[in-house]
Design a protein around this motif. Structure first.
Motif, mmCIF file in Angstrom:
data_model
loop_
_atom_site.group_PDB
_atom_site.id
_atom_site.type_symbol
_atom_site.label_atom_id
_atom_site.label_comp_id
_atom_site.label_asym_id
_atom_site.label_seq_id
_atom_site.Cartn_x
_atom_site.Cartn_y
_atom_site.Cartn_z
ATOM 1 N N LYS A 60 -22.437 -127.723 42.912
ATOM 2 C CA LYS A 60 -23.377 -126.948 43.728
ATOM 3 C C LYS A 60 -23.132 -127.275 45.204
ATOM 4 O O LYS A 60 -22.901 -128.441 45.546
ATOM 5 C CB LYS A 60 -24.814 -127.296 43.344
ATOM 6 C CG LYS A 60 -25.169 -126.801 41.943
ATOM 7 C CD LYS A 60 -26.633 -126.832 41.673
ATOM 8 C CE LYS A 60 -27.106 -128.235 41.403
ATOM 9 N NZ LYS A 60 -28.495 -128.317 40.951
ATOM 10 N N ARG A 76 -24.192 -126.058 49.485
ATOM 11 C CA ARG A 76 -24.922 -125.237 50.467
ATOM 12 C C ARG A 76 -23.958 -125.008 51.628
ATOM 13 O O ARG A 76 -23.377 -125.969 52.148
ATOM 14 C CB ARG A 76 -26.164 -125.977 50.974
ATOM 15 C CG ARG A 76 -27.264 -126.088 49.958
ATOM 16 C CD ARG A 76 -28.048 -124.803 49.753
ATOM 17 N NE ARG A 76 -29.116 -124.610 50.723
ATOM 18 C CZ ARG A 76 -30.345 -125.077 50.573
ATOM 19 N NH1 ARG A 76 -30.667 -125.773 49.490
ATOM 20 N NH2 ARG A 76 -31.271 -124.863 51.477
ATOM 21 N N GLU A 118 -23.774 -130.467 38.168
ATOM 22 C CA GLU A 118 -24.010 -131.661 38.979
ATOM 23 C C GLU A 118 -25.366 -131.554 39.657
ATOM 24 O O GLU A 118 -25.809 -130.466 40.017
ATOM 25 C CB GLU A 118 -22.888 -131.816 40.004
ATOM 26 C CG GLU A 118 -21.581 -132.096 39.280
ATOM 27 C CD GLU A 118 -20.483 -132.603 40.178
ATOM 28 O OE1 GLU A 118 -20.618 -132.486 41.404
ATOM 29 O OE2 GLU A 118 -19.482 -133.091 39.626
ATOM 30 N N GLN A 119 -26.023 -132.666 39.822
ATOM 31 C CA GLN A 119 -27.382 -132.661 40.365
ATOM 32 C C GLN A 119 -27.387 -132.486 41.882
ATOM 33 O O GLN A 119 -28.176 -131.734 42.428
ATOM 34 C CB GLN A 119 -28.107 -133.965 39.995
ATOM 35 C CG GLN A 119 -28.336 -134.119 38.488
ATOM 36 C CD GLN A 119 -29.121 -132.957 37.898
ATOM 37 O OE1 GLN A 119 -30.149 -132.560 38.416
ATOM 38 N NE2 GLN A 119 -28.601 -132.374 36.818
ATOM 39 N N GLU A 120 -26.470 -133.176 42.532
ATOM 40 C CA GLU A 120 -26.500 -133.175 44.010
ATOM 41 C C GLU A 120 -25.792 -131.959 44.584
ATOM 42 O O GLU A 120 -24.809 -131.490 44.035
ATOM 43 C CB GLU A 120 -25.846 -134.448 44.536
ATOM 44 C CG GLU A 120 -26.772 -135.638 44.420
ATOM 45 C CD GLU A 120 -26.197 -136.870 45.090
ATOM 46 O OE1 GLU A 120 -25.339 -136.722 45.977
ATOM 47 O OE2 GLU A 120 -26.619 -137.964 44.702
ATOM 48 N N GLU A 121 -26.320 -131.485 45.702
ATOM 49 C CA GLU A 121 -25.684 -130.376 46.400
ATOM 50 C C GLU A 121 -24.817 -130.923 47.539
ATOM 51 O O GLU A 121 -25.282 -131.759 48.312
ATOM 52 C CB GLU A 121 -26.745 -129.445 46.999
ATOM 53 C CG GLU A 121 -27.278 -128.431 46.030
ATOM 54 C CD GLU A 121 -28.259 -127.475 46.695
ATOM 55 O OE1 GLU A 121 -28.515 -126.433 46.101
ATOM 56 O OE2 GLU A 121 -28.770 -127.767 47.783
ATOM 57 N N GLU A 122 -23.585 -130.421 47.609
ATOM 58 C CA GLU A 122 -22.719 -130.820 48.717
ATOM 59 C C GLU A 122 -22.943 -129.830 49.856
ATOM 60 O O GLU A 122 -23.247 -128.665 49.609
ATOM 61 C CB GLU A 122 -21.252 -130.796 48.269
ATOM 62 C CG GLU A 122 -20.967 -131.781 47.139
ATOM 63 C CD GLU A 122 -19.545 -131.655 46.592
ATOM 64 O OE1 GLU A 122 -18.693 -131.063 47.261
ATOM 65 O OE2 GLU A 122 -19.320 -132.154 45.474
ATOM 66 N N GLU A 123 -22.788 -130.268 51.094
ATOM 67 C CA GLU A 123 -23.027 -129.364 52.237
ATOM 68 C C GLU A 123 -21.751 -129.154 53.048
ATOM 69 O O GLU A 123 -21.035 -130.102 53.343
ATOM 70 C CB GLU A 123 -24.130 -129.934 53.139
ATOM 71 C CG GLU A 123 -25.489 -129.810 52.495
ATOM 72 C CD GLU A 123 -26.632 -130.097 53.455
ATOM 73 O OE1 GLU A 123 -26.392 -130.196 54.673
ATOM 74 O OE2 GLU A 123 -27.762 -130.219 52.961
ATOM 75 N N ARG A 177 -26.523 -120.685 48.919
ATOM 76 C CA ARG A 177 -26.380 -121.656 47.825
ATOM 77 C C ARG A 177 -25.289 -121.130 46.885
ATOM 78 O O ARG A 177 -25.334 -119.961 46.475
ATOM 79 C CB ARG A 177 -27.691 -121.818 47.068
ATOM 80 C CG ARG A 177 -27.572 -122.822 45.929
ATOM 81 C CD ARG A 177 -28.865 -122.954 45.162
ATOM 82 N NE ARG A 177 -29.828 -123.768 45.886
ATOM 83 C CZ ARG A 177 -31.149 -123.611 45.808
ATOM 84 N NH1 ARG A 177 -31.656 -122.662 45.072
ATOM 85 N NH2 ARG A 177 -31.959 -124.402 46.477
#
Lengths: 97, 444
Positions: free
Chosen positions: B192, B194, B11-16, B105
């Motif tokens: 992905k 953080r 997946e392109q976006e990182e979840e926080e 990460r």
């Protein structure tokens, strides 16, 4: 005029065709044997309730195998308890559906 | 599955999230709930299709004899429904990279269930339709499950899974599903994220007792492990009663062999597993309730009843009629009619070699470390002790801090322990992770 419903191609077959997957011979042999065992146990229980050693004697299977499959069938609602012997064995019968 | 996992899409976006909790057993659930209640956003990752770990598989807990699933099931539901907890089941941590203090990460592999989670109602019709039977992991092989299956009745989430390695691609499950939830085109995903801190709560492994060949496990059907006995005693048991697996007979003379695969240098595990004495005494007491006429014998080296109420629990078992024999079991042989012959050294009666026949033998197996998570750390090293358990930074002052600042551990990943100690550590890890995040963010 009635139209025949269009039969959707199953996703399992789409995956199988896309990746060229097929069950191994080991798996198909296992499935065949499992079906035979379940048929033998079902036949043995058709006449009257029986204990695991009685089913084993009638089917020629060992008691461990009979009990393992019987408990799996019990869990899936195909067999049920039908009393207990003085020797500590439960009798099982087919569940009416 | 390996062939399909190669198709994983990143997946392109990182979840926080504030905290990543790895492992959805009692320690992971407790730490997640504590942090979520404090207002932190938690990502909980569990590799199995359901959270719950090993505790919910148990019958009762010692020494109070409270129902284990009555304690763990509400906690599982609370974890899954908490607004501050994002739950990822059937998912594995692939990579952890430390970018700085309070900044990690993480890459997580979400394996495909081949079932749409938003559609599945957990009705079990796919399970009924599936023709393939394989040993059920949650019952430790005592009976079978289907290749399309609901993990167990109180699974959280209660969503079916297709075991693709045992699937014969017959399509019966897909035809049977009333809501069209089965989707074999589902792909694995790499998620992905953080996170600011990490809590590892991946628990332990059971000692593979087949390594101790003289105990004949898997060679004789009426020798089982204590975990299997706990399943037989649990309300969600695999059989209709406590029965021996070899022939379905009600056992009347049961033996427990303590220290099976622990305190034993010959099998490479010299440590005491800390829980085997007490769980065996618990099972003995429960068996006396389930089978009032049965004789129960426990073969032991010494009874380690070190916790609150443990000695009284041991004395209670003796008073109930459980027979305790001090002596290491040397070997096991097959007896007649599926019975099991146990050879032991009778230490309290002159150390003579004696034999006894039982109709069911329970091996009280030890606990082993589960350090696989170490491999996921890419640019920092998670230190282990000499035996493979995660090494605390300082056992006396900060027992839940690891060698990596910002990474904490709780429960049996740190060493063998019982459930109350595991919960205590989980709460400590949650508190320390919260303190770490506040400290880092104040200075950041």
């Amino acid at each position: 005029m009635s139209r025949r419903p269009v039969r959707r191609k199953l996703t399992v077959h789409m995956l199988r065709d896309k990746l060229g997957l097929k069950p191994s011979k080991e798996l198909t042999d296992m499935l065949k044997r499992q079906t035979e065992i379940k048929v033998k146990i079902t036949r043995a229980l058709r006449k009257q309730p029986k204990t695991v050693p009685e089913i084993a004697e009638e089917t020629g299977l060992d008691t461990y195998t009979v009990f393992w499959y019987l408990m799996t069938m019990f869990r899936h609602g195909q067999v049920e308890e039908a009393g207990k012997t003085d020797e500590g064995f439960f009798k099982y019968k087919l569940r009416e559906r | 599955m390996q062939r399909i996992l190669q198709e994983a899409e990143e997946e392109q976006e990182e979840e926080e999230y504030d905290v990543l909790v790895i492992g959805g057993g009692i320690a992971g659930e407790t730490a997640s709930l504590d942090l979520a209640d404090m207002g932190f956003k938690v990502l909980l990752v569990e590799k199995e299709p359901s959270i719950g770990g090993k505790m919910f598989l148990l019958s009762k807990v010692f020494p109070t004899l409270d129902c284990a699933s009555c304690i763990s099931t509400p906690r599982m539901a609370a974890t899954a429904h908490h607004p501050n907890i994002k739950l990822l089941t059937y998912s594995e941590i692939q990579e952890i990279e430390k970018l700085g203090e309070g900044d990690f990460r993480v890459k997580i592999l979400k394996k495909p269930r081949f079932v749409e989670e938003s559609l599945c109602t957990g009705c079990g019709q796919c399970e009924q339709a599936c023709p393939v039977i394989v040993p059920k992991e949650y019952d430790f092989g005592l009976r079978g499950r289907k290749a399309a299956y609901i993990p167990f009745d109180t699974a959280v989430p209660k969503i079916a899974v297709i075991d693709i390695d045992h699937c014969v691609f017959c399509g019966q499950c897909e035809r049977a599903c009333p809501v069209g939830a089965i989707n074999f085109l589902q792909k694995p995903r790499i998620i992905k994220a953080r996170v600011g801190a990490i809590i590892i709560a991946t628990g332990y492994k059971l000692f593979p007792i087949e390594k101790k060949a003289e105990y004949m496990f898997k060679k004789l059907p009426n020798i089982i492990t204590a975990m299997q006995m706990d399943r037989l005693l649990a309300p969600t048991r695999p059989y209709n009663a406590v029965l021996r697996p070899g022939d379905g007979k009600e056992p009347m003379n049961i033996a427990f062999i303590l220290c099976s695969g622990s305190r034993d240098r010959t099998v490479g595990n010299p440590l005491c597993s800390q829980v085997c004495c007490m769980y065996s005494i618990k099972q003995a007491q429960l068996l006396m309730g389930a089978l009032p006429l049965a004789d129960i014998t426990i073969y032991y080296m010494d009874i380690r009843a070190f916790g609150k109420g443990f000695e009284e629990f041991y004395q209670q078992a003796k008073a109930m009629g459980v027979m305790f024999i001090k002596g290491r079991v040397a070997k096991i042989e097959p007896g007649e009619n599926g019975d099991v012959v146990v050879w032991y050294e009778d230490i309290e009666n002159g150390g003579r070699l004696r034999k006894a026949t039982h109709d069911l033998v329970v091996l009280s197996v030890g606990l082993l470390p589960n350090p696989e998570i170490v491999k996921a750390f890419k640019n920092v090293k998670l230190e282990l002790d000499d035996y493979g358990w995660v090494k605390p930074r300082d056992e006396n002052i900060s027992p839940v801090e690891t060698s990596i600042p910002g990474v904490f551990a709780a429960g049996c990943i740190l060493g063998p322990k019982d459930i109350p100690d595991t919960v205590l550590e989980a709460e400590a890890a949650a508190a320390q992770a919260a303190a770490y995040l506040r400290e880092v963010r104040r200075h950041g």
